[in-house]
Design a protein around this motif. Structure first.
Motif, PDB file in Angstrom:
ATOM      1  N   ASP A  68      37.455 -76.825  31.346  1.00 23.97           N
ATOM      2  CA  ASP A  68      38.828 -76.517  30.962  1.00 23.97           C
ATOM      3  C   ASP A  68      39.323 -77.510  29.911  1.00 23.97           C
ATOM      4  N   PHE A  69      40.619 -77.414  29.599  1.00 22.04           N
ATOM      5  CA  PHE A  69      41.168 -78.186  28.482  1.00 22.04           C
ATOM      6  C   PHE A  69      41.173 -79.692  28.740  1.00 22.04           C
ATOM      7  N   ARG A  70      41.065 -80.114  30.007  1.00 24.64           N
ATOM      8  CA  ARG A  70      41.082 -81.542  30.307  1.00 24.64           C
ATOM      9  C   ARG A  70      39.724 -82.208  30.110  1.00 24.64           C
ATOM     10  N   SER A  71      38.693 -81.405  29.880  1.00 26.75           N
ATOM     11  CA  SER A  71      37.334 -81.939  29.886  1.00 26.75           C
ATOM     12  C   SER A  71      37.106 -83.011  28.830  1.00 26.75           C
ATOM     13  N   GLY A  72      37.593 -82.763  27.619  1.00 26.32           N
ATOM     14  CA  GLY A  72      37.333 -83.701  26.536  1.00 26.32           C
ATOM     15  C   GLY A  72      37.893 -85.078  26.818  1.00 26.32           C
ATOM     16  N   ARG A  73      39.165 -85.137  27.286  1.00 29.09           N
ATOM     17  CA  ARG A  73      39.765 -86.435  27.554  1.00 29.09           C
ATOM     18  C   ARG A  73      39.063 -87.132  28.716  1.00 29.09           C
ATOM     19  N   LEU A  74      38.761 -86.413  29.780  1.00 20.86           N
ATOM     20  CA  LEU A  74      38.086 -87.033  30.922  1.00 20.86           C
ATOM     21  C   LEU A  74      36.710 -87.559  30.540  1.00 20.86           C
ATOM     22  N   LEU A  75      35.987 -86.784  29.739  1.00 21.55           N
ATOM     23  CA  LEU A  75      34.659 -87.213  29.328  1.00 21.55           C
ATOM     24  C   LEU A  75      34.742 -88.455  28.450  1.00 21.55           C
ATOM     25  N   ARG A  76      35.695 -88.462  27.547  1.00 24.35           N
ATOM     26  CA  ARG A  76      35.877 -89.615  26.669  1.00 24.35           C
ATOM     27  C   ARG A  76      36.213 -90.860  27.482  1.00 24.35           C
ATOM     28  N   GLU A  77      37.153 -90.742  28.447  1.00 23.86           N
ATOM     29  CA  GLU A  77      37.542 -91.895  29.227  1.00 23.86           C
ATOM     30  C   GLU A  77      36.400 -92.373  30.115  1.00 23.86           C
ATOM     31  N   ALA A  78      35.616 -91.446  30.657  1.00 20.91           N
ATOM     32  CA  ALA A  78      34.467 -91.835  31.480  1.00 20.91           C
ATOM     33  C   ALA A  78      33.448 -92.591  30.639  1.00 20.91           C
ATOM     34  N   ALA A  79      33.212 -92.124  29.417  1.00 22.77           N
ATOM     35  CA  ALA A  79      32.235 -92.792  28.549  1.00 22.77           C
ATOM     36  C   ALA A  79      32.716 -94.179  28.145  1.00 22.77           C
ATOM     37  N   GLY A 776      31.857 -96.988  39.143  1.00 23.31           N
ATOM     38  CA  GLY A 776      31.135 -95.941  39.850  1.00 23.31           C
ATOM     39  C   GLY A 776      31.711 -94.568  39.567  1.00 23.31           C
ATOM     40  N   LEU A 777      33.033 -94.472  39.528  1.00 21.67           N
ATOM     41  CA  LEU A 777      33.685 -93.180  39.273  1.00 21.67           C
ATOM     42  C   LEU A 777      33.386 -92.693  37.865  1.00 21.67           C
ATOM     43  N   ALA A 778      33.411 -93.609  36.889  1.00 24.06           N
ATOM     44  CA  ALA A 778      33.100 -93.231  35.510  1.00 24.06           C
ATOM     45  C   ALA A 778      31.644 -92.782  35.389  1.00 24.06           C
ATOM     46  N   GLY A 779      30.733 -93.523  36.046  1.00 24.52           N
ATOM     47  CA  GLY A 779      29.326 -93.139  36.009  1.00 24.52           C
ATOM     48  C   GLY A 779      29.075 -91.792  36.652  1.00 24.52           C
ATOM     49  N   TRP A 780      29.754 -91.532  37.772  1.00 24.17           N
ATOM     50  CA  TRP A 780      29.608 -90.236  38.440  1.00 24.17           C
ATOM     51  C   TRP A 780      30.125 -89.104  37.560  1.00 24.17           C
ATOM     52  N   THR A 781      31.263 -89.329  36.908  1.00 23.17           N
ATOM     53  CA  THR A 781      31.828 -88.297  36.028  1.00 23.17           C
ATOM     54  C   THR A 781      30.881 -88.000  34.874  1.00 23.17           C
ATOM     55  N   LEU A 782      30.290 -89.038  34.286  1.00 23.89           N
ATOM     56  CA  LEU A 782      29.331 -88.827  33.201  1.00 23.89           C
ATOM     57  C   LEU A 782      28.088 -88.086  33.689  1.00 23.89           C
ATOM     58  N   PRO A 798      31.544 -78.996  36.674  1.00 22.16           N
ATOM     59  CA  PRO A 798      31.677 -80.462  36.731  1.00 22.16           C
ATOM     60  C   PRO A 798      33.115 -80.902  36.480  1.00 22.16           C
ATOM     61  N   VAL A 799      33.430 -82.135  36.901  1.00 22.60           N
ATOM     62  CA  VAL A 799      34.772 -82.677  36.699  1.00 22.60           C
ATOM     63  C   VAL A 799      35.105 -82.736  35.214  1.00 22.60           C
ATOM     64  N   ALA A 800      34.159 -83.160  34.408  1.00 16.94           N
ATOM     65  CA  ALA A 800      34.331 -83.207  32.954  1.00 16.94           C
ATOM     66  C   ALA A 800      33.207 -82.385  32.326  1.00 16.94           C
ATOM     67  N   ALA A 801      33.557 -81.527  31.424  1.00 18.36           N
ATOM     68  CA  ALA A 801      32.565 -80.655  30.809  1.00 18.36           C
ATOM     69  C   ALA A 801      32.414 -80.983  29.333  1.00 18.36           C
ATOM     70  N   ARG A 802      31.268 -80.600  28.758  1.00 19.84           N
ATOM     71  CA  ARG A 802      30.937 -80.965  27.390  1.00 19.84           C
ATOM     72  C   ARG A 802      31.389 -79.940  26.366  1.00 19.84           C
ATOM     73  N   CYS A 803      31.851 -78.786  26.806  1.00 17.49           N
ATOM     74  CA  CYS A 803      32.291 -77.736  25.869  1.00 17.49           C
ATOM     75  C   CYS A 803      33.600 -77.139  26.356  1.00 17.49           C
ATOM     76  N   GLY A 804      34.372 -76.621  25.397  1.00 16.39           N
ATOM     77  CA  GLY A 804      35.598 -75.939  25.758  1.00 16.39           C
ATOM     78  C   GLY A 804      36.225 -75.264  24.560  1.00 16.39           C
ATOM     79  N   VAL A 805      37.060 -74.273  24.837  1.00 15.85           N
ATOM     80  CA  VAL A 805      37.800 -73.555  23.792  1.00 15.85           C
ATOM     81  C   VAL A 805      39.220 -73.363  24.300  1.00 15.85           C
ATOM     82  N   ILE A 806      40.221 -73.722  23.485  1.00 14.22           N
ATOM     83  CA  ILE A 806      41.607 -73.454  23.844  1.00 14.22           C
ATOM     84  C   ILE A 806      42.346 -72.925  22.632  1.00 14.22           C
ATOM     85  N   ARG A 807      43.411 -72.204  22.919  1.00 15.82           N
ATOM     86  CA  ARG A 807      44.353 -71.798  21.868  1.00 15.82           C
ATOM     87  C   ARG A 807      45.608 -72.644  22.056  1.00 15.82           C
TER      88      ARG A 807
END
Length: 944
Positions: A68-79, A776-782, A798-807
């Motif tokens: 979903d639309f939150r994936s990019g931010r969550l993935l970035r913060e986890a990384a 640990g939480l960041a590693g699990w999310t990644l 997954p909690v954070a996903a690598r792809c998404g599309v929003i309008r």
């Protein structure tokens, strides 16, 4: 790819069924690697000769990784939260388990403009000088400029330093003390030193200062040295042999022109210009000859040079810095009094009459000095408690065991007076004794009779004790956890016993110098563990080196110190950064009719507080407290006592009143000099806007504290783990329904309460950027995003996903948003240069095609990463757009290669900007490691 190529830092390899990133210090024979998306704790050594190792490529996102639309931010913060090699102006911030306050960046930035680093950190008590000094060392370690570190400190602070280094900076240091040296030197090869074997050491200054030890240390000394309580290493008239040895040791260390040296003290000046210059001279030999008139206009150049090496701030200077508040408690001081009972008053009067004749009747100079010290000891102890008085009256005087006259004076100073801890190896808190082998039997009988009278006055007839009980009760009733400070072991144990009887529902512990440091800490921990009402009774063995602000918030000075700096040290155990209560209480307790208390209070304590209230910082007693005591008590000690009521007994001070006035004048002059010392350098400190710029750069590289909070909440919500927030704390309700992998990552199976900011309440866990739970939480999310095999089979995605599309209304045309991980090789020219690996996690947005992209700014890309969708999209459109995006990703990865060169230039500029003075300036290269990793790829479509 051959073995040498595989060993390059940043190379991706496949081994043991997973992907790894090769780290610096790897070789063709041994690869040190961290799992992709893993933690430092998972770093492993891999031997290519005995296990298969292959070059690996980081996979591109696929349509199967949609979220979903939150994936990019969550993935970035986890990384960002996972990386320990973050790019940016500072290399260390991603590796430390504490988030420095903005004002604590100032010493670091000043240090990085010096080569070698020669800095005096002289901030006020309780501001965090340990963090400031160690942050400099950690930064140079992570830049590869140093490889070894030594901390020199008084022995009673060694274990605290060791713990701070390990807990906050991940530096495992060995203790080098008189009690550990035999173990450390056991089995050492001939010609090898303890300092050859151990990279990181915490060394007792008083142990290492001896001539034989000092030479070995100076020869094998690490490149970076921190000296704590550095004011104990100064030279000024009348200093003892121990201080001279410490000064010679530090001067020898500083003689190496390439060695980094950081001096730490809260009292660099203390009104003594000679001592101040000797301290500054350890940083630069030229400072030994500083002119007296630094305020003159033509001295501006000297002031500027000196200011580059000195940082000195009061609490008021940094309480609000860069619009961020630092919470220091408000201290409420008050005085409270007691009066002797009639029987105790009579005992005191009789002892006063006795000691006057006792000193006058001595046979010979040595015997007179022994009796002088015995008289002072007896008067201090009878003022303290019946228990301390009885112990001193029954025991042989410590000074009577001394050899020559010099030893008599030295032992008297140690056992009777309150010397600064930097002047002696330990605090001596036993009752000093009064008897001498030369005493006649009649004198011995008199002393024994006094002891019996003192013992009979314990409890109800002890007016001091009876007056203290309601004070303690009032503190406890007000919700305070007090520390009752006593001068002598016998007094502390007596007071604790009596308070247990008076306060049967309150848990009370006594801690004295009779206990080893580990046992002291164990008793305090046990006292805190059970909660409820409790209090601590202790001697000055706890007045330095033990931070008690987590468990206590009030101080009662049951015995007055003869050195007012010791009062400040006592109060500093609870009045410091990290105190959770907004208010701390301090009670100065003295006898209205006690002449010892009266003189110390009037001549020392009140004057000390007056100067601190005026200046905002402590100014030590000019000379030393023992010199003042001698001025007050030498000669004909007492004249007749006053009669009746609570009228105060009088010391015969008429002859010394001019000396007292001169002493107060000297102290006021010291105050004025301290004020001038601070004001003369204030204008040369770093401008706040410069600090703010680098702080923003750090936060962009590794994330802000607020982003850690947001990440934690988002992951818990997405993983459907319930939590409750209250009063700044968060309670997480873990259960067997929580995914097992998530519980393993958190290291918990049961509910817990955490907090994102220090200090913590009892039972809370820290949820800072490098805390084990957040790591640990960041590693699990990644892992959930990057490794399909690690995903929870029960979760729909997954909690954070690598792809998404929003309008979204945030764009006016189709935008491709890539979450890129840039990896760089940072190399320093020269024979000793090494290759460092650093990473930057950045969102990059572009319009147009991958063949001719129009890149948006980093700021606009950040904004789009937080864009909100306007409406739901039909699945066929999502599948269509993701298919097009997936097909274009190889081309986008190629386009990122050019961007990586630009980012490398930015990183090189940041690295050199904060290290302007380094001899490597202009000789640092930063090269991108290609291909750039695309962690996530997202499409933002405009509204129709």
């Amino acid at each position: 790819m051959n073995a040498v190529a595989l060993a390059q830092p940043g190379t991706l390899i496949h081994a043991r069924g997973r992907e790894w990133v090769v780290l610096p210090e790897s070789s063709a024979d041994l690869l040190l690697a961290r799992p992709l998306g893993g933690l430092d704790e998972e770093i492993a050594g891999i031997l290519p000769a005995i296990e298969p190792v292959e070059s690996a490529a980081f996979s591109l996102p696929s349509p199967a990784d949609v979220g979903d639309f939150r994936s990019g931010r969550l993935l970035r913060e986890a990384a960002r939260l996972s990386t320990r090699a973050a790019a940016g102006p500072f290399r260390s911030f991603a590796r430390i388990a504490v988030e420095p306050r903005p004002y604590q960046l100032v010493p670091l930035m000043m240090a990085l403009k010096l080569d070698p680093v020669r800095l005096l950190i002289a901030d006020d008590v309780g501001i965090g000088k340990t963090v400031e000094a160690t942050l400099i060392a950690r930064e140079l370690l992570d830049r590869g400029e140093i490889h070894r570190l030594a901390v020199l400190c008084p022995p009673h602070l060694a274990e605290q330093w060791q713990q701070e280094l390990a807990d906050k900076f991940h530096i495992e240091a060995e203790l080098v003390l008189s009690s550990t040296i035999q173990r450390l030197e056991r089995d050492l090869p001939i010609g090898q030193s303890v300092f050859d074997r151990h990279r990181f050491v915490v060394v007792s200054t008083d142990f290492i200062k001896s001539e034989r030890r000092a030479k070995d240390f100076a020869l094998k000394c690490p490149e970076f040295v921190i000296v704590d309580e550095a004011h104990g290493c100064t030279l000024a008239g009348g200093v003892g042999r121990g201080r001279q040895q410490r000064f010679a040791l530090i001067r020898d260390i500083a003689s190496n022109p390439t060695r980094h040296l950081v001096l730490v003290t809260a009292t660099p000046h203390s009104g003594n210009e000679g001592a101040f210059r000797s301290l500054l001279g350890l940083l630069d030999e030229a400072f030994f000859q500083l002119p007296d008139d630094l305020e003159r206009k033509e001295r501006e150049g000297i002031r500027q040079k000196l200011a580059r090496h000195l940082v000195q701030r009061r609490r008021s200077d940094i309480r609000r810095f860069l619009d961020i508040d630092t919470a220091f408690p408000t201290r409420l001081d008050k005085e409270a009094t007691y009066t002797f009972s009639r029987e105790y008053r009579q005992l005191f009067d009789d002892i006063v009459d006795f000691v006057r004749e006792f000193v006058a009747g001595a046979d010979g100079e040595r015997h007179r000095r022994v009796r002088y010290w015995s008289a002072l000891a007896l008067l201090r102890c009878v003022s303290s408690s019946p228990a301390a008085a009885a112990a001193t009256l029954r025991n042989r005087a410590a000074v009577d065991t001394a050899g020559d006259d010099e030893d008599v004076e030295a032992l008297g100073n140690q056992t009777v007076l309150d010397l600064n801890s930097e002047d002696e190896d330990m605090t001596l808190d036993f009752s000093p004794g009064a008897a001498s082998e030369q005493d006649a039997e009649a004198t011995r009988r008199t002393l024994r009779a006094f002891a019996q009278r003192a013992e009979a006055l314990a409890g109800p007839q002890d007016g001091k004790l009876q007056g203290a009980i309601p004070l303690v009760k009032a503190l406890l009733a007000g919700g305070f956890q007090p520390i009752v400070f006593c001068r002598f072991v016998d007094t502390a144990e007596y007071v604790a016993t009596q308070l247990r009887t008076a306060l049967p529902k309150v848990r009370i512990e006594a801690v004295t110098g009779l206990l080893p440091p580990t046992e002291r800490e164990a008793r305090i921990a046990a006292l805190m563990a059970d909660g409820g009402a409790y209090l601590l009774v202790c001697t000055d063995c706890l007045s330095e080196g033990v931070n008690l602000q987590q468990a206590f918030n009030a101080v009662l000075h049951y015995d007055l110190c003869w050195n007012p700096t010791r009062h400040e040290q006592r109060e500093g155990r609870v009045d410091r950064f990290g105190q959770r209560q907004p208010e701390v209480r301090v009670i100065t307790y003295y006898g209205q009719d006690n002449p010892i208390d009266g003189v110390i209070l009037d001549v020392l304590i009140r004057k000390h507080k007056s100067i601190k209230n005026d200046l905002g910082v402590t100014v030590a007693v000019p000379g030393s407290s023992e010199q003042v005591a001698r001025t007050l008590f030498e000669g004909a000690l007492f004249r007749g006592h006053a009669g009746g009521g609570a009228q105060q007994l009088r010391l015969d001070l008429g002859a010394v009143q001019p000396k007292i006035r001169a002493f107060h004048q000297d102290w006021e002059n010291a105050r004025d000099q301290e004020k001038a010392s601070r004001s003369r350098f204030a204008q040369h400190t770093l401008a706040p806007e410069v600090v703010a710029t680098e702080l923003r750069n750090v936060q962009e590289a590794i994330g802000r504290g607020a982003e850690v909070e947001r990440f934690f909440r988002a992951v818990m919500q997405t993983a459907q783990v319930p939590f409750v927030e209250k009063a700044g704390a968060v309670t997480v309700e873990l259960s067997l329904e929580t995914p097992r992998a998530l519980r393993q990552a958190l290291g918990r199976d049961e509910p817990f309460t955490g907090r994102f900011d220090l200090p913590l309440a009892e039972g809370e866990v820290y949820l800072g950027r490098t805390s084990p739970m957040i790591e640990g939480l960041a590693g699990w999310t990644l892992d959930q995003a990057l490794d399909p095999a690690a995903r929870d089979p029960q979760a729909p995605r997954p909690v954070a996903a690598r792809c998404g599309v929003i309008r979204t209304a945030a764009v006016q045309s189709r935008v491709t948003l890539l979450l890129a991980r840039f990896r760089f090789h940072l190399r320093t020219a020269g024979a000793a240069g090494e290759t460092l690996l650093c990473e930057e996690i950045a969102p990059l947005a572009a319009t147009g095609s991958a063949d001719a992209p129009h890149w948006l700014s980093i700021e606009d890309s950040e904004r789009l990463l937080a864009a909100m969708p306007d409406s739901n999209l039909v699945q066929t459109l999502i599948h269509q757009q993701l298919a097009l995006l997936s097909a274009a990703l190889p081309a986008w990865q190629t386009a990122l290669a050019a961007v990586s060169g630009e980012r490398a230039s930015v990183q090189r500029e940041a690295h050199e900007r904060v290290r302007q003075a380094a001899k490597t300036t202009g000789r640092v290269t930063i090269e991108p490691v290609l291909p750039v990793d695309i962690l996530g790829a997202y499409l933002l479509l405009p509204r129709l």
